[in-house]
Design a protein around this motif. Structure first.
Motif, short mmCIF file in Angstrom:
data_model
loop_
_atom_site.label_atom_id
_atom_site.label_comp_id
_atom_site.label_asym_id
_atom_site.label_seq_id
_atom_site.Cartn_x
_atom_site.Cartn_y
_atom_site.Cartn_z
N TYR A 66 0.53 -1.12 -0.04
CA TYR A 66 -0.16 0.00 -0.31
C TYR A 66 0.75 1.58 0.03
CZ TYR A 66 -4.15 3.42 2.16
OH TYR A 66 -4.89 4.41 1.24
N ILE A 67 2.09 1.07 1.16
CA ILE A 67 3.23 2.13 0.95
C ILE A 67 3.60 2.09 -0.27
CG2 ILE A 67 4.87 3.30 2.13
CD1 ILE A 67 2.55 3.12 4.19
N LEU B 86 5.23 5.21 -5.22
CA LEU B 86 5.02 5.17 -6.53
C LEU B 86 4.09 6.20 -7.56
CD1 LEU B 86 5.79 1.53 -7.82
CD2 LEU B 86 7.28 3.94 -8.17
N GLU B 87 2.98 6.46 -7.27
CA GLU B 87 1.94 7.40 -7.50
C GLU B 87 2.12 9.39 -7.72
OE1 GLU B 87 -2.08 7.16 -5.57
OE2 GLU B 87 -2.89 5.40 -6.88
N PHE C 16 5.39 9.54 -10.30
CA PHE C 16 4.49 9.49 -11.52
C PHE C 16 4.53 10.72 -11.94
CE2 PHE C 16 2.88 4.76 -10.93
CZ PHE C 16 4.41 4.55 -11.56
N SER C 17 3.80 11.30 -10.45
CA SER C 17 3.38 13.08 -11.10
C SER C 17 4.91 13.86 -10.68
CB SER C 17 2.79 12.97 -9.87
OG SER C 17 2.47 14.86 -9.20
N LEU C 18 6.10 13.66 -10.21
CA LEU C 18 7.05 14.14 -10.17
C LEU C 18 7.54 13.77 -11.34
CD1 LEU C 18 8.42 13.66 -6.58
CD2 LEU C 18 8.03 15.55 -7.72
N MET C 19 7.91 13.10 -11.95
CA MET C 19 8.24 12.69 -13.45
C MET C 19 7.86 14.00 -13.98
SD MET C 19 9.25 8.97 -13.12
CE MET C 19 10.38 7.93 -12.47
N SER D 199 9.96 11.40 -2.96
CA SER D 199 8.59 10.43 -2.98
C SER D 199 8.17 9.12 -1.86
CB SER D 199 8.36 8.61 -4.48
OG SER D 199 8.62 10.44 -5.66
N GLY D 200 9.39 9.66 -0.87
CA GLY D 200 9.34 8.65 0.26
C GLY D 200 10.97 7.43 0.07
N PHE D 201 10.78 7.36 -0.94
CA PHE D 201 11.80 6.10 -0.82
C PHE D 201 13.24 7.52 -0.09
CE2 PHE D 201 8.97 5.10 -4.71
CZ PHE D 201 8.50 4.47 -4.74
N THR D 202 13.85 5.87 0.38
CA THR D 202 14.85 5.83 0.91
C THR D 202 15.91 6.51 0.54
OG1 THR D 202 16.01 3.56 0.75
CG2 THR D 202 13.91 4.37 2.81
#
Length: 130
Positions: free
Chosen positions: A73-74, A79-80, A83-86, A100-103
């Motif tokens: 879920y996270i 990822l959503e 996608f927006s930031l890309m 996006s919250g990824f490390t």
């Protein structure tokens, strides 16, 4: 018969109350997650602790409510956001991962590979955002 009827009524009311409680609790949990998913240290244990429930119970709620686990879920939320930031070609893939919250970029790339069957770079090239 009357005792059986009363017993069943009480059981049904209790089940309905449990469903309503779970639904109410999940709404609060989801709101919390949406407020904090960009924090790369968000974890099942942290969320469970915040709501004073066990990680096992929270995990079960996710499976029952969304038919997916907490981390999936996270990841989808992150990822959503990615996608927006890309859409912004000025941002590097590492910046996108972190925002996006990824490390790191590798975590973003793994998520992309799992859910999109391509790397973030390939996604950018095929969607004209590079």
């Amino acid at each position: 018969e009357q005792i059986e009827f009363i017993f069943r009524s009480l059981c049904e009311d209790n089940e309905e109350q449990q469903i309503q409680d779970a639904s109410w609790r999940m709404k609060r949990i989801i709101r919390y997650i949406h407020d904090h998913y960009l924090e790369n240290d968000l974890s099942l244990e942290q969320v469970a602790d915040h709501f004073r429930i066990t990680p096992q119970y929270l995990s079960g709620l996710f499976k029952k409510s969304f038919n997916k686990n907490f981390s999936a879920y996270i990841t989808v939320l992150r990822l959503e956001n990615a996608f927006s930031l890309m859409k912004n070609p000025k941002l590097t893939l590492t910046e996108i991962a972190l925002r996006s919250g990824f490390t790191n970029y590798l975590a973003l790339a793994r998520a992309f590979q799992k859910y999109e069957n391509q790397t973030p770079g390939e996604y950018r090239r095929t969607h004209g955002t590079s």
